[in-house]
Design a protein around this motif. Structure first.
Motif, mmCIF file in Angstrom:
data_model
loop_
_atom_site.group_PDB
_atom_site.id
_atom_site.type_symbol
_atom_site.label_atom_id
_atom_site.label_comp_id
_atom_site.label_asym_id
_atom_site.label_seq_id
_atom_site.Cartn_x
_atom_site.Cartn_y
_atom_site.Cartn_z
ATOM 1 N N ILE A 69 0.847 -1.181 0.000
ATOM 2 C CA ILE A 69 0.000 0.000 0.000
ATOM 3 C C ILE A 69 0.896 1.249 0.000
ATOM 4 O O ILE A 69 2.075 1.165 0.354
ATOM 5 N N PRO A 70 0.368 2.414 -0.371
ATOM 6 C CA PRO A 70 1.180 3.636 -0.301
ATOM 7 C C PRO A 70 1.541 3.970 1.146
ATOM 8 O O PRO A 70 0.841 3.576 2.095
ATOM 9 N N GLY A 71 2.624 4.716 1.325
ATOM 10 C CA GLY A 71 2.991 5.177 2.655
ATOM 11 C C GLY A 71 1.910 6.060 3.248
ATOM 12 O O GLY A 71 1.173 6.748 2.521
ATOM 13 N N LEU A 72 1.804 6.054 4.573
ATOM 14 C CA LEU A 72 0.780 6.840 5.264
ATOM 15 C C LEU A 72 1.289 8.258 5.512
ATOM 16 O O LEU A 72 2.477 8.476 5.752
ATOM 17 N N ILE A 73 0.359 9.206 5.481
ATOM 18 C CA ILE A 73 0.711 10.621 5.574
ATOM 19 C C ILE A 73 0.056 11.235 6.800
ATOM 20 O O ILE A 73 -1.171 11.230 6.930
ATOM 21 N N ASP A 74 0.881 11.742 7.710
ATOM 22 C CA ASP A 74 0.401 12.409 8.915
ATOM 23 C C ASP A 74 0.476 13.913 8.689
ATOM 24 O O ASP A 74 1.550 14.509 8.710
#
Length: 429
Positions: free
Chosen positions: A61-66
């Motif tokens: 999955i794509p990296g998560l963005i905070d």
């Protein structure tokens, strides 16, 4: 370790916000960017040393963005939720943030912050540091050291009402410009400075206007808070009674741009949403923090209906956990609670929060040309997921489709299911 190819199942969201699931994909990389995306590639006679073949049960999955996280507040995780926002700031937060005049303390905390958030799958973080230049620069350097993509802001505060945690307008501006120049001289493609007036109660109009001018001059991002808590909204109305509303304060100051992110937005009025949408400014939804500090229930559907870009934020330590997976669950719960209150309300789905955590976050941070999904030309920020990993809370007691695996990850998974983390093609976890 850098790879040139990765082969296996892939889940991501396309630019039309549709969930796309492929059982077999080959992604070819060059200099950390996606050069080719091939569905059902057939035989792969690739160099094993530079190719990552996903194992049975793994998927990408794509990296998560905070989009909103206070790195300085990590030592306070799990503390202070007996209070609401303004009292919490005075009792717990400002006293902690004063400690970052100590660079050794900053080194220890920020090293832990970057390591921990990467392990949690956060490939991009929009960080608040403190008012201290040296500490803020340490955070930028730690992100570079560990390979995280980050926007880092030296916080601006010149109000005498912030429990002794403040600076003069002149000092705030000179230190901020120096900080921006030093971050840019680090010459890292992963790190950007972000102008960071904490919020309208911690800065006067003169400082905010100067910061708006500086952001325009440097063409860089801006981050601040808006309409998080009812008492805060009332206090801003009293302090800036010549302005139409909270959003107007920032608009007049020149702080609302297409590179601005506003955290929270729980109590935005329709007229405020019109201004925010017109300026192409984004809102970062922080549901866990809004619950912990008893701020309110933010209606993401309403923000999106007003054509406002929305991403997700942990808002540590207002939020109680540094994981965007946890925030996805909180967003689902808040949305479900709103459906109990409002008739005919359609709560968010797991597909919706997955998009908010990836492509939505990239759009909110004006980074969707670089990250957010696996489109050709974007940088390869990605997570390898395995629900049957060692010590996983999940047990694979039957077979599951890829779509079911995504649901299980969002509703019940954690960092033990994140096997590898890649940023710009480099394996960093």
């Amino acid at each position: 370790m850098k790879i040139e190819h990765i082969v296996g199942p892939v889940i991501h969201t396309t630019s039309d916000r549709k969930l796309v699931i492929h059982d077999n994909v080959r992604i070819d990389l060059k200099d950390g960017k996606i050069e080719r995306f091939t569905i059902n590639p057939g035989e792969n006679n690739l160099n094993k040393e530079t190719t990552r073949y996903l194992k049975n049960g793994e998927f990408l999955i794509p990296g998560l963005i905070d989009g909103h996280i206070h790195a300085v507040q990590f030592p306070n995780l799990g503390i202070g939720y007996d209070k609401c926002l303004l009292d919490w700031l005075d009792a717990y937060t400002f006293p902690l943030e004063k400690k970052y005049s100590d660079t050794k303390f900053a080194e220890k905390v920020f090293d832990a912050v970057v390591r921990r958030t990467l392990k949690m799958g956060t490939t991009t973080a929009c960080y608040y540091a403190s008012i201290h230049e040296e500490a803020s620069l340490i955070l930028a350097k730690k992100a570079i050291e560990h390979g995280q993509r980050a926007l880092v802001g030296k916080v601006n505060m010149n109000s005498s009402k912030c429990n002794g945690y403040s600076e003069s307008c002149e000092n705030s501006m000179s230190v901020t410009e120096a900080f921006i120049n030093k971050v840019q001289k680090l010459n890292s493609p992963l790190i950007q400075p972000v102008i960071t007036p904490r919020f309208a109660l911690s800065c006067d109009m003169k400082l905010m206007k100067l910061l708006g001018d500086l952001a325009k001059k440097k063409n860089i991002h801006i981050q601040t808070h808006i309409s998080e808590n009812k008492d805060e909204v009332l206090a801003v109305r009293e302090a800036y009674n010549e302005h139409k509303h909270y959003a107007d304060v920032y608009d007049v100051a020149g702080l609302l741009t297409d590179k601005t992110v506003l955290a929270h937005g729980v109590y935005l009025t329709d007229s405020e949403l019109e201004v925010i949408s017109k300026q192409k400014t984004a809102v970062i939804h922080c549901p866990a923090s809004n619950t912990c500090l008893k701020s309110g229930l933010c209606d993401v559907r309403r923000l999106q209906a007003a054509n406002v870009k929305v991403g997700l934020g942990t808002d540590v330590s207002g939020g109680n956990f540094p994981s965007i997976l946890d925030v996805m669950r909180a967003a689902l719960q808040v949305s479900a609670h709103l459906s109990f209150i409002h008739d005919s309300y359609k709560p968010l789905t797991y597909e919706d929060v997955f998009c908010l955590a990836t492509l939505g976050g990239a759009e909110a941070l004006a980074l969707s040309d670089k990250v957010g999904n696996f489109e050709v030309g974007k940088e390869f920020d990605a997570l390898v997921i395995d629900l049957d990993s060692p010590n996983s809370v999940l047990d694979n007691l039957q077979s599951y489709t890829l779509q079911e695996k995504l649901q299980r990850l969002i509703y019940s998974g954690d960092d033990r299911n994140i096997m590898e983390v890649y940023v710009s093609g480099q394996r960093v976890v």
